[in-house]
Scaffold this motif. Structure first.
Motif, PDB file in Angstrom:
ATOM      1  N   ALA A 152      -7.518   4.881   5.955  1.00 47.27           N
ATOM      2  CA  ALA A 152      -8.433   5.938   6.352  1.00 47.27           C
ATOM      3  C   ALA A 152      -7.693   7.250   6.594  1.00 47.27           C
ATOM      4  CB  ALA A 152      -9.194   5.521   7.609  1.00 47.27           C
ATOM      5  N   GLU A 153      -6.534   7.178   7.219  1.00 45.91           N
ATOM      6  CA  GLU A 153      -5.748   8.383   7.475  1.00 45.91           C
ATOM      7  C   GLU A 153      -5.332   9.057   6.166  1.00 45.91           C
ATOM      8  OE1 GLU A 153      -1.543   9.669   9.671  1.00 45.91           O
ATOM      9  OE2 GLU A 153      -2.264   7.607   9.764  1.00 45.91           O
ATOM     10  N   ALA A 154      -4.906   8.250   5.203  1.00 44.99           N
ATOM     11  CA  ALA A 154      -4.489   8.812   3.917  1.00 44.99           C
ATOM     12  C   ALA A 154      -5.666   9.428   3.171  1.00 44.99           C
ATOM     13  CB  ALA A 154      -3.830   7.723   3.072  1.00 44.99           C
ATOM     14  N   VAL A 155      -6.811   8.731   3.194  1.00 45.73           N
ATOM     15  CA  VAL A 155      -8.003   9.232   2.504  1.00 45.73           C
ATOM     16  C   VAL A 155      -8.490  10.525   3.160  1.00 45.73           C
ATOM     17  CG1 VAL A 155     -10.437   8.747   2.095  1.00 45.73           C
ATOM     18  CG2 VAL A 155      -8.731   7.007   1.586  1.00 45.73           C
ATOM     19  N   LEU A 214      -9.660  -0.209  -1.908  1.00 43.89           N
ATOM     20  CA  LEU A 214      -9.113  -1.166  -0.950  1.00 43.89           C
ATOM     21  C   LEU A 214      -9.805  -1.093   0.410  1.00 43.89           C
ATOM     22  CD1 LEU A 214      -5.311  -0.726  -1.708  1.00 43.89           C
ATOM     23  CD2 LEU A 214      -6.604  -2.841  -2.000  1.00 43.89           C
ATOM     24  N   ILE A 215     -10.211   0.098   0.822  1.00 47.19           N
ATOM     25  CA  ILE A 215     -10.710   0.278   2.186  1.00 47.19           C
ATOM     26  C   ILE A 215     -11.991  -0.511   2.437  1.00 47.19           C
ATOM     27  CG2 ILE A 215     -12.174   2.316   1.792  1.00 47.19           C
ATOM     28  CD1 ILE A 215     -10.991   3.491   4.359  1.00 47.19           C
ATOM     29  N   ILE A 250       0.836  -1.201   0.000  1.00 45.77           N
ATOM     30  CA  ILE A 250       0.000   0.000   0.000  1.00 45.77           C
ATOM     31  C   ILE A 250       0.876   1.257   0.000  1.00 45.77           C
ATOM     32  CG2 ILE A 250      -1.559   1.330   1.484  1.00 45.77           C
ATOM     33  CD1 ILE A 250      -2.925  -1.341   2.162  1.00 45.77           C
ATOM     34  N   GLY A 251       1.974   1.210   0.768  1.00 50.14           N
ATOM     35  CA  GLY A 251       2.910   2.334   0.747  1.00 50.14           C
ATOM     36  C   GLY A 251       3.532   2.525  -0.626  1.00 50.14           C
ATOM     37  N   ASP A 257      -6.577   1.607   9.331  1.00 48.97           N
ATOM     38  CA  ASP A 257      -6.163   2.891   9.909  1.00 48.97           C
ATOM     39  C   ASP A 257      -5.329   3.685   8.906  1.00 48.97           C
ATOM     40  OD1 ASP A 257      -7.379   2.532  12.344  1.00 48.97           O
ATOM     41  OD2 ASP A 257      -5.591   1.738  13.330  1.00 48.97           O
ATOM     42  N   ARG A 258      -4.392   3.002   8.289  1.00 52.25           N
ATOM     43  CA  ARG A 258      -3.490   3.689   7.358  1.00 52.25           C
ATOM     44  C   ARG A 258      -4.250   4.198   6.139  1.00 52.25           C
ATOM     45  NH1 ARG A 258       2.402   1.476   5.268  1.00 52.25           N
ATOM     46  NH2 ARG A 258       2.850   3.224   3.865  1.00 52.25           N
TER      47      ARG A 258
END
Length: 695
Positions: free
Chosen positions: A412-415, A398-399, A381-382, A409-410
């Motif tokens: 959602a934080e990015a979105v 993906l979420i 994902i990174g 978490d990762r």
């Protein structure tokens, strides 16, 4: 050797000589083949050569006695004893053999008497039945080691002939008694050289090995079993020889031995001990060559350090498989690259590096979902964010299906950092269609007490969804996580803090109807009542109904109390005057009617004490709630449903109770939202106030 069939019953001199020669040869090569000796002896006897048969049997018997092979002597006596021993001689020989076989047994004499070995000595078939019973009991003689399910290995310390029972000392349970009759079902004899027996008889020796030579202790354990064992089973067999605190150090030291060979993966991984280090090396190499790619990676992870040549062979084959997987199984190629990279063996500029595969993939989201390893999936994902201009759309894709909360978490934080309104829309989607997004609902529950932003309406809706989630099969993989949410420290106190008085009553009702343990339900109810004391003062869960329904129930109660019950009392008195009450049908009927009327009046009084009038929804109601009509567009077209109380429920008129599961799935939904009902997905098209009459 050619011999005639039993029906011919005739042997030539050469055949007789051949039988004798074979007999002598078999005594040297296969003395334990008692069945062959007995068969030849019976053939000779049937051909009129009984003396020859007796002579050969005596020869075999002498061989067993000289060799001390008493088990085979006993088998020969059973199988062919009457062919060379008269009836009055057979029983003494059976007894003599048993006495020698169990010469060191402290319980032989008593058990022999117990089974009746010295009674009815002429009934040889029954004697053999007694022998079998005696030997079965002697398997649990004093000093023997036995295994019992639930107790493990223990030692027999006493044989009580009067009570017909054995006493066994187990770790943590000394003096357990098992009757003779149940011993065969409950106890399994353990051979003296088995590890379990040594654990009972030589614990100090094994503890010394645990400290001084862990691999040797493991070797002795595995040598006692005919099949490979899992680490869990090994730990179980070791018992208290290796404490909880010592296990990791012991296991790490023991499993590094080059003769230990493992197969499988995860909790199913099994271990066995190879005859030599070379044999172990060959077994690992063979298993690696024959395994599918996923198992090759597991074998490489465990065994690459056994030998530099073996490691080089594995890495070469893995690289070739990864190169061949590109375009067909990109996730497998990435998994190979990551495993090699962990050992700093990943090649540099190759077409199957994760960066090149992800950058050029036509379906990168599906590719990332296909990566099973959570850490590697998070790493991928990174890479997506670094390599792809369309990463944000991919993250939204993906979420919706990601099962791991940390990766969610990762994502959602990015979105949220780019398009927070789309994350809010995703939260609404989860709350409207929880059965389609079970992992996301569990994640929302786990994050509700933290930084996750929820409106009051969403807080109630999330609370309700979490409480009913356990009913549905879609949430089966997440039930352990849901149970943790219900316990102290979960999100419910934070959700309670976002509720208003009316929402608190709905939350109390949801808790009451949820499938929870009484202790968990009580804990949640208490926490909610601490926040909203009015709920506790009410003492009972409110019952909501239309004013006209309340008036009708009050009128019904008045009729019961003022008319029907008094009339029924008079009927009872009149029936009583008719005579014998035992045969008085009118009296019995009146009494039954009285019980019904009294119960009905009591129920009405109880309900009317807790009833609250329904406030019909306002014209501008923005979400579905009690007292409104909702228009749904679903698989069968459009339809209206009215949500009222249980007294107004009328499915034929599309009126449902707010206590029903259908209503609970709709409450809180806004116009435009999609909800999943029992007959499929529906969209909320409109919301309007219910009509005073319930229409």
């Amino acid at each position: 050797m050619s011999t005639p069939t039993d029906s011919e019953l005739e042997l030539t001199p050469s055949q007789l000589e051949e039988i004798e020669d074979e007999w002598l040869a078999r005594l040297d090569s296969a003395p334990g083949d008692v069945e062959a000796f007995a068969g030849r002896a019976e053939l000779l006897a049937a051909a009129g050569e009984g003396e020859r048969a007796a002579m050969l049997l005596e020869m075999a018997d002498e061989h067993y006695l000289a060799a001390g092979d008493l088990d085979n002597r006993l088998r020969l006596l059973r199988r062919a004893g009457p062919l060379w021993l008269a009836g009055d001689r057979l029983h003494p020989e059976i007894v003599a053999t048993l006495e020698r076989l169990y010469a060191d047994s402290p319980s032989y004499a008593g058990l022999a008497e117990h089974v009746g070995l010295f009674r009815a000595v002429d009934d040889i078939p029954k004697i053999w039945t007694k022998v079998d019973r005696l030997r079965a009991l002697l398997a649990y003689d004093v000093g023997s080691v036995v295994w019992m399910k639930g107790n493990g290995a223990g030692q027999v310390t006493d044989v009580n002939l009067d009570l017909g029972s054995f006493r066994i000392d187990f770790d943590g349970h000394a003096g357990l008694t098992v009757g003779f009759g149940g011993a065969a079902k409950l106890l399994e004899p353990v051979a003296a050289d088995h590890f379990l027996a040594r654990r009972v008889l030589e614990p100090d020796t094994l503890r010394r090995l645990k400290d001084e030579d862990p691999p040797e202790l493991l070797r002795r354990l595995l040598a006692s079993y005919d099949e490979p064992l899992t680490a869990g089973r090994i730990r179980e067999v070791l018992g208290d020889l290796v404490s909880e605190g010592d296990w990791t150090a012991f296991w790490n030291a023991a499993r590094r031995h080059p003769q230990l060979v493992s197969s499988g993966k995860g909790v199913r991984q099994r271990y066995r001990w190879a005859a030599s280090a070379d044999a172990a090396h060959d077994a690992v190499e063979q298993a690696f060559r024959q395994a599918p790619l996923s198992q090759k990676l597991a074998i490489y992870r465990k065994d690459a350090d056994r030998d530099p040549r073996l490691r080089e062979l594995m890495e070469s084959e893995l690289a070739a498989l990864a190169a061949g997987a590109v375009g067909g199984d990109d996730a497998a190629a990435i998994a190979v690259w990551a495993e090699l990279d962990r050992r700093q063996a990943a090649p540099g500029d190759v077409p199957w590096s994760p960066q090149k595969i992800l950058a050029g993939s036509p379906r990168p989201a599906a590719l990332v979902r296909g990566i099973r390893d959570r850490t590697l999936r998070e790493q991928a994902i990174g890479w997506l964010r670094e390599l792809r201009a369309d990463w944000l759309e991919l993250f939204f894709e993906l979420i919706a299906e990601e099962p791991d909360p940390r990766i969610l978490d990762r994502l959602a934080e990015a979105v949220a950092s780019e398009q927070p309104e789309r994350l809010a829309a995703f939260v609404n989607r989860v709350l409207s269609q929880p059965r389609k997004l079970p992992a996301a609902l569990a994640w929302l529950g786990e994050r509700a007490a933290g930084e996750l932003t929820l409106s009051d309406r969403q807080a109630l809706k999330l609370l309700q969804r979490l409480l009913i989630a356990g009913r549905y099969e879609e949430f089966a993989p997440f039930r352990s996580r849901l149970r943790q949410l219900y316990e102290a420290g979960g999100p419910f106190p934070a959700l309670f803090a976002r509720l208003g008085e009316r929402q608190a009553a709905a939350a109390a009702d949801a808790i009451r109807r949820a499938s929870l343990d009484d202790a968990v339900r009580g804990s949640l109810s208490e926490a909610l009542e601490l926040r909203f004391p009015a709920l506790r003062q009410a003492g009972e869960t409110p019952l909501y109904a239309l004013p006209e329904s309340i008036a009708a129930k009050r009128e019904e109660l008045k009729t019961l109390l003022e008319e029907e019950i008094p009339a029924n009392r008079r009927a009872i008195e009149e029936a009583r005057e008719m005579g014998d009450l035992r045969e008085n049908f009118e009296y019995k009927s009146a009494r039954q009617r009285h019980e019904y009327l009294a119960a009905r009046a009591e129920a009405l009084e109880r309900d009317l004490r807790r009833v609250r009038p329904i406030e019909l929804a306002a014209d501008d109601a923005d979400t579905v709630r009690l007292g409104c009509k909702v228009e749904l567009d679903g698989p069968a077209g459009r339809r209206w449903l009215t949500i009222l109380g249980p007294w107004e429920s009328d499915p034929d008129r599309s009126v449902v109770s707010y206590e029903s599961e259908l209503a609970q799935q709709l409450v809180g939904a806004a116009v435009g939202e999609r909800v999943t009902l029992s007959d499929g997905d529906h969209q909320v098209v409109g919301i309007a106030p219910a009509e005073p009459g319930g229409g």
